[in-house]
Design a protein around this motif. Structure first.
Motif, PDB file in Angstrom:
ATOM      1  N   ALA A 106      10.909 -15.527  -1.062  1.00  0.00           N
ATOM      2  CA  ALA A 106      11.369 -16.799  -0.502  1.00  0.00           C
ATOM      3  C   ALA A 106      12.567 -16.640   0.414  1.00  0.00           C
ATOM      4  CB  ALA A 106      11.712 -17.759  -1.639  1.00  0.00           C
ATOM      5  N   GLY A 107      13.163 -15.447   0.436  1.00  0.00           N
ATOM      6  CA  GLY A 107      14.295 -15.188   1.321  1.00  0.00           C
ATOM      7  C   GLY A 107      13.946 -14.305   2.495  1.00  0.00           C
ATOM      8  N   GLY A 108      12.642 -14.021   2.688  1.00  0.00           N
ATOM      9  CA  GLY A 108      12.217 -13.250   3.849  1.00  0.00           C
ATOM     10  C   GLY A 108      12.289 -11.747   3.701  1.00  0.00           C
ATOM     11  N   ARG A 109      12.276 -11.228   2.457  1.00  0.00           N
ATOM     12  CA  ARG A 109      12.353  -9.793   2.233  1.00  0.00           C
ATOM     13  C   ARG A 109      10.998  -9.253   1.799  1.00  0.00           C
ATOM     14  NH1 ARG A 109      17.971  -8.712   1.843  1.00  0.00           N
ATOM     15  NH2 ARG A 109      17.385  -6.524   1.816  1.00  0.00           N
ATOM     16  N   PHE A 110      10.641  -8.055   2.277  1.00  0.00           N
ATOM     17  CA  PHE A 110       9.369  -7.428   1.920  1.00  0.00           C
ATOM     18  C   PHE A 110       9.425  -6.825   0.519  1.00  0.00           C
ATOM     19  CE2 PHE A 110       8.855  -6.935   6.636  1.00  0.00           C
ATOM     20  CZ  PHE A 110       7.713  -7.711   6.742  1.00  0.00           C
ATOM     21  N   HIS A 111       8.291  -6.907  -0.184  1.00  0.00           N
ATOM     22  CA  HIS A 111       8.130  -6.281  -1.494  1.00  0.00           C
ATOM     23  C   HIS A 111       6.753  -5.618  -1.552  1.00  0.00           C
ATOM     24  CE1 HIS A 111      11.388  -8.642  -3.715  1.00  0.00           C
ATOM     25  NE2 HIS A 111      11.312  -9.248  -2.544  1.00  0.00           N
ATOM     26  N   ASP A 112       6.700  -4.456  -2.190  1.00  0.00           N
ATOM     27  CA  ASP A 112       5.419  -3.820  -2.482  1.00  0.00           C
ATOM     28  C   ASP A 112       4.958  -4.292  -3.860  1.00  0.00           C
ATOM     29  OD1 ASP A 112       5.280  -2.386  -0.119  1.00  0.00           O
ATOM     30  OD2 ASP A 112       6.410  -0.695  -0.930  1.00  0.00           O
ATOM     31  N   CYS A 113       3.910  -5.090  -3.897  1.00  0.00           N
ATOM     32  CA  CYS A 113       3.388  -5.634  -5.148  1.00  0.00           C
ATOM     33  C   CYS A 113       2.174  -4.804  -5.565  1.00  0.00           C
ATOM     34  CB  CYS A 113       2.994  -7.103  -4.962  1.00  0.00           C
ATOM     35  SG  CYS A 113       2.309  -7.868  -6.451  1.00  0.00           S
ATOM     36  N   GLN A 114       2.310  -4.052  -6.643  1.00  0.00           N
ATOM     37  CA  GLN A 114       1.223  -3.207  -7.097  1.00  0.00           C
ATOM     38  C   GLN A 114       0.086  -4.043  -7.668  1.00  0.00           C
ATOM     39  OE1 GLN A 114       2.517   0.197  -9.450  1.00  0.00           O
ATOM     40  NE2 GLN A 114       4.552   0.125  -8.511  1.00  0.00           N
ATOM     41  N   GLU A 115      -1.062  -3.412  -7.776  1.00  0.00           N
ATOM     42  CA  GLU A 115      -2.273  -4.140  -8.181  1.00  0.00           C
ATOM     43  C   GLU A 115      -2.139  -4.811  -9.541  1.00  0.00           C
ATOM     44  OE1 GLU A 115      -6.101  -2.049  -6.090  1.00  0.00           O
ATOM     45  OE2 GLU A 115      -5.170  -0.965  -7.749  1.00  0.00           O
ATOM     46  N   ASP A 116      -1.393  -4.185 -10.449  1.00  0.00           N
ATOM     47  CA  ASP A 116      -1.299  -4.741 -11.800  1.00  0.00           C
ATOM     48  C   ASP A 116      -0.086  -5.648 -11.987  1.00  0.00           C
ATOM     49  OD1 ASP A 116       0.562  -2.773 -11.540  1.00  0.00           O
ATOM     50  OD2 ASP A 116       0.173  -1.809 -13.471  1.00  0.00           O
ATOM     51  N   GLN A 118       2.271  -9.257 -11.025  1.00  0.00           N
ATOM     52  CA  GLN A 118       2.161 -10.647 -10.611  1.00  0.00           C
ATOM     53  C   GLN A 118       3.029 -10.871  -9.369  1.00  0.00           C
ATOM     54  OE1 GLN A 118       0.186 -13.055 -11.831  1.00  0.00           O
ATOM     55  NE2 GLN A 118      -0.695 -11.494 -13.182  1.00  0.00           N
ATOM     56  N   PRO A 119       2.455 -11.355  -8.269  1.00  0.00           N
ATOM     57  CA  PRO A 119       3.239 -11.585  -7.049  1.00  0.00           C
ATOM     58  C   PRO A 119       4.428 -12.516  -7.251  1.00  0.00           C
ATOM     59  CG  PRO A 119       0.893 -11.730  -6.581  1.00  0.00           C
ATOM     60  CD  PRO A 119       1.033 -11.672  -8.079  1.00  0.00           C
ATOM     61  N   GLN A 120       4.322 -13.462  -8.212  1.00  0.00           N
ATOM     62  CA  GLN A 120       5.390 -14.442  -8.400  1.00  0.00           C
ATOM     63  C   GLN A 120       6.720 -13.775  -8.720  1.00  0.00           C
ATOM     64  OE1 GLN A 120       5.080 -17.550  -7.685  1.00  0.00           O
ATOM     65  NE2 GLN A 120       7.211 -18.070  -8.201  1.00  0.00           N
ATOM     66  N   ARG A 121       6.696 -12.650  -9.424  1.00  0.00           N
ATOM     67  CA  ARG A 121       7.925 -11.932  -9.759  1.00  0.00           C
ATOM     68  C   ARG A 121       8.641 -11.491  -8.489  1.00  0.00           C
ATOM     69  NH1 ARG A 121       7.121  -7.312 -11.559  1.00  0.00           N
ATOM     70  NH2 ARG A 121       9.145  -7.040 -12.581  1.00  0.00           N
ATOM     71  N   HIS A 122       7.870 -11.121  -7.477  1.00  0.00           N
ATOM     72  CA  HIS A 122       8.463 -10.665  -6.222  1.00  0.00           C
ATOM     73  C   HIS A 122       8.907 -11.849  -5.362  1.00  0.00           C
ATOM     74  CE1 HIS A 122       7.357  -6.466  -6.881  1.00  0.00           C
ATOM     75  NE2 HIS A 122       6.196  -6.899  -7.318  1.00  0.00           N
ATOM     76  N   TYR A 123       8.149 -12.937  -5.379  1.00  0.00           N
ATOM     77  CA  TYR A 123       8.531 -14.111  -4.598  1.00  0.00           C
ATOM     78  C   TYR A 123       9.915 -14.617  -5.015  1.00  0.00           C
ATOM     79  CZ  TYR A 123       3.610 -14.396  -3.167  1.00  0.00           C
ATOM     80  OH  TYR A 123       2.372 -14.116  -2.655  1.00  0.00           O
ATOM     81  N   THR A 124      10.214 -14.513  -6.309  1.00  0.00           N
ATOM     82  CA  THR A 124      11.481 -15.037  -6.834  1.00  0.00           C
ATOM     83  C   THR A 124      12.525 -13.935  -7.042  1.00  0.00           C
ATOM     84  OG1 THR A 124      10.647 -14.847  -9.109  1.00  0.00           O
ATOM     85  CG2 THR A 124      10.306 -16.947  -7.975  1.00  0.00           C
ATOM     86  N   CYS A 127      12.251  -8.976  -9.913  1.00  0.00           N
ATOM     87  CA  CYS A 127      11.606  -7.674  -9.952  1.00  0.00           C
ATOM     88  C   CYS A 127      12.682  -6.599  -9.812  1.00  0.00           C
ATOM     89  CB  CYS A 127      10.576  -7.556  -8.818  1.00  0.00           C
ATOM     90  SG  CYS A 127      11.296  -7.913  -7.186  1.00  0.00           S
ATOM     91  N   SER A 128      12.254  -5.364  -9.750  1.00  0.00           N
ATOM     92  CA  SER A 128      13.207  -4.255  -9.638  1.00  0.00           C
ATOM     93  C   SER A 128      13.142  -3.599  -8.264  1.00  0.00           C
ATOM     94  CB  SER A 128      12.915  -3.205 -10.723  1.00  0.00           C
ATOM     95  OG  SER A 128      11.583  -2.716 -10.599  1.00  0.00           O
ATOM     96  N   CYS A 129      12.736  -4.361  -7.250  1.00  0.00           N
ATOM     97  CA  CYS A 129      12.603  -3.788  -5.907  1.00  0.00           C
ATOM     98  C   CYS A 129      13.954  -3.432  -5.292  1.00  0.00           C
ATOM     99  CB  CYS A 129      11.862  -4.754  -4.987  1.00  0.00           C
ATOM    100  SG  CYS A 129      10.098  -4.913  -5.373  1.00  0.00           S
ATOM    101  N   PHE A 130      15.007  -4.183  -5.640  1.00  0.00           N
ATOM    102  CA  PHE A 130      16.320  -3.937  -5.057  1.00  0.00           C
ATOM    103  C   PHE A 130      17.254  -3.375  -6.106  1.00  0.00           C
ATOM    104  CE2 PHE A 130      14.761  -7.830  -2.776  1.00  0.00           C
ATOM    105  CZ  PHE A 130      14.406  -7.170  -1.615  1.00  0.00           C
ATOM    106  N   PRO A 131      18.037  -2.344  -5.762  1.00  0.00           N
ATOM    107  CA  PRO A 131      19.011  -1.814  -6.728  1.00  0.00           C
ATOM    108  C   PRO A 131      20.071  -2.862  -7.025  1.00  0.00           C
ATOM    109  CG  PRO A 131      19.391  -0.877  -4.543  1.00  0.00           C
ATOM    110  CD  PRO A 131      18.102  -1.642  -4.471  1.00  0.00           C
ATOM    111  N   THR A 132      20.551  -2.871  -8.246  1.00  0.00           N
ATOM    112  CA  THR A 132      21.563  -3.854  -8.626  1.00  0.00           C
ATOM    113  C   THR A 132      22.741  -3.151  -9.279  1.00  0.00           C
ATOM    114  OG1 THR A 132      22.041  -5.752 -10.034  1.00  0.00           O
ATOM    115  CG2 THR A 132      20.341  -4.247 -10.809  1.00  0.00           C
ATOM    116  N   SER A 133      23.924  -3.663  -9.029  1.00  0.00           N
ATOM    117  CA  SER A 133      25.137  -3.088  -9.618  1.00  0.00           C
ATOM    118  C   SER A 133      25.509  -3.769 -10.925  1.00  0.00           C
ATOM    119  CB  SER A 133      26.302  -3.198  -8.626  1.00  0.00           C
ATOM    120  OG  SER A 133      26.497  -4.555  -8.254  1.00  0.00           O
ATOM    121  N   ALA A 134      24.716  -4.762 -11.332  1.00  0.00           N
ATOM    122  CA  ALA A 134      25.033  -5.495 -12.562  1.00  0.00           C
ATOM    123  C   ALA A 134      24.986  -4.547 -13.763  1.00  0.00           C
ATOM    124  CB  ALA A 134      24.044  -6.637 -12.755  1.00  0.00           C
ATOM    125  N   GLY A 135      26.061  -4.563 -14.533  1.00  0.00           N
ATOM    126  CA  GLY A 135      26.093  -3.733 -15.733  1.00  0.00           C
ATOM    127  C   GLY A 135      26.377  -2.267 -15.482  1.00  0.00           C
TER     128      GLY A 135
END
Length: 282
Positions: A106-116, A118-124, A127-135
């Motif tokens: 929803a913010g205009g970023r590309f995600h690789d959604c594997q066959e198994d 759910q696309p909704q995880r990437h839309y919102t 997912c773990s597509c972007f590295p995070t510094s949390a924790g």
């Protein structure tokens, strides 16, 4: 993910409204004409326009992940800068991740959604597509922030999310992380890579011989750290840069401990700064 990962995208990635070539940086347009993507053009009221790209659809379209992600990043930057929406109709095959389809959140970023998946995880972005510094106090940690007004980090609203573009007055878009902490890290990495003069070894000189051994030791240690940093990519060199700065600070502290009545103190301080300084204009 390993840089040796080979992958291929098949299909189209288009803008909802073509982007006139007249408003694009010529270098950006040129970069999108190289393998592994093929540009798609259309007519617009402003003349010839970039409608999107087509991924390779033949066997020799395989390329390293880093090359593909660089191309996708340019498309994201164009869409972000010119207010376009990305519309992918593409699938991917990867040596390491199997296959799936390309989606845009929803913010205009590309995600690789594997066959198994759910696309909704990437839309919102759940997912773990972007590295995070949390924790993680060490991920994207920067001890010192360089003062340089040419490279800025700003918060930009991207749909329901906030992105943090890193923009350089000399080199344009540097990166667009999803966290401010990573953006500061990418900014420092860019400064090391593109705005820091290569350090010269400390050779024998009269000035060197005049410095107290404890001060010279810290300066040599700083030079060693800077030279080690040259062996790594810019993000990995940050730790060596920070270690060099700490040695330079300790050298300055040692100089301040000299007797105030010593007439050479000011001169030695200046010599130490010149030996330790790595600014482009130094």
């Amino acid at each position: 993910m390993s840089e040796e990962d080979e992958m291929i995208y098949r299909g189209r990635i288009t803008f909802d409204v073509p982007v006139p070539l007249s408003v694009l940086d010529p270098e950006t347009a040129r970069q999108l004409t190289f393998f592994p993507v093929v540009p798609l053009y259309a007519d617009s009221p402003e003349g010839r326009a970039l409608a999107g790209v087509r991924g390779a659809d033949e066997e020799n379209g395989w390329a390293p992940t880093s090359i593909w992600y660089s191309s996708l990043g340019r498309l994201e930057a164009i869409a972000r800068r010119h207010g376009r929406v990305l519309e992918p109709e593409a699938t991917f095959d990867s040596d390491q991740r199997g296959r799936g389809r390309l989606v845009v959140d929803a913010g205009g970023r590309f995600h690789d959604c594997q066959e198994d998946e759910q696309p909704q995880r990437h839309y919102t972005r759940a997912c773990s597509c972007f590295p995070t510094s949390a924790g993680s106090p060490t991920l994207f940690a920067v001890a010192d922030v360089t003062a340089d007004e040419r490279i800025t980090v700003r918060a930009v609203q991207a749909g329901p999310f906030t992105d943090y573009p890193v923009v350089c007055a000399d080199h344009g878009d540097v990166a667009c992380p999803t966290s401010e902490k990573e953006a500061v890290f990418r900014r420092e990495a860019h400064i090391i890579e593109a705005h820091t003069a290569r350090p010269l070894p400390l050779g024998r000189s009269g000035a060197e011989q005049a410095l107290p051994p404890v001060v010279l030791g810290h300066l040599r240690a700083a030079a060693d750290e800077l030279r080690r940093g040259r062996s790594y990519a810019a993000p990995l060199a940050i730790a060596h840069r920070d270690a060099a700065r700490e040695h330079a600070r300790q050298a300055a502290d040692e100089l301040r401990c000299l007797s105030p009545s010593d007439p050479t103190e000011t001169l030695l301080h200046l010599v130490a700064e010149l030996l330790a300084d790595t600014r482009p204009d130094a």
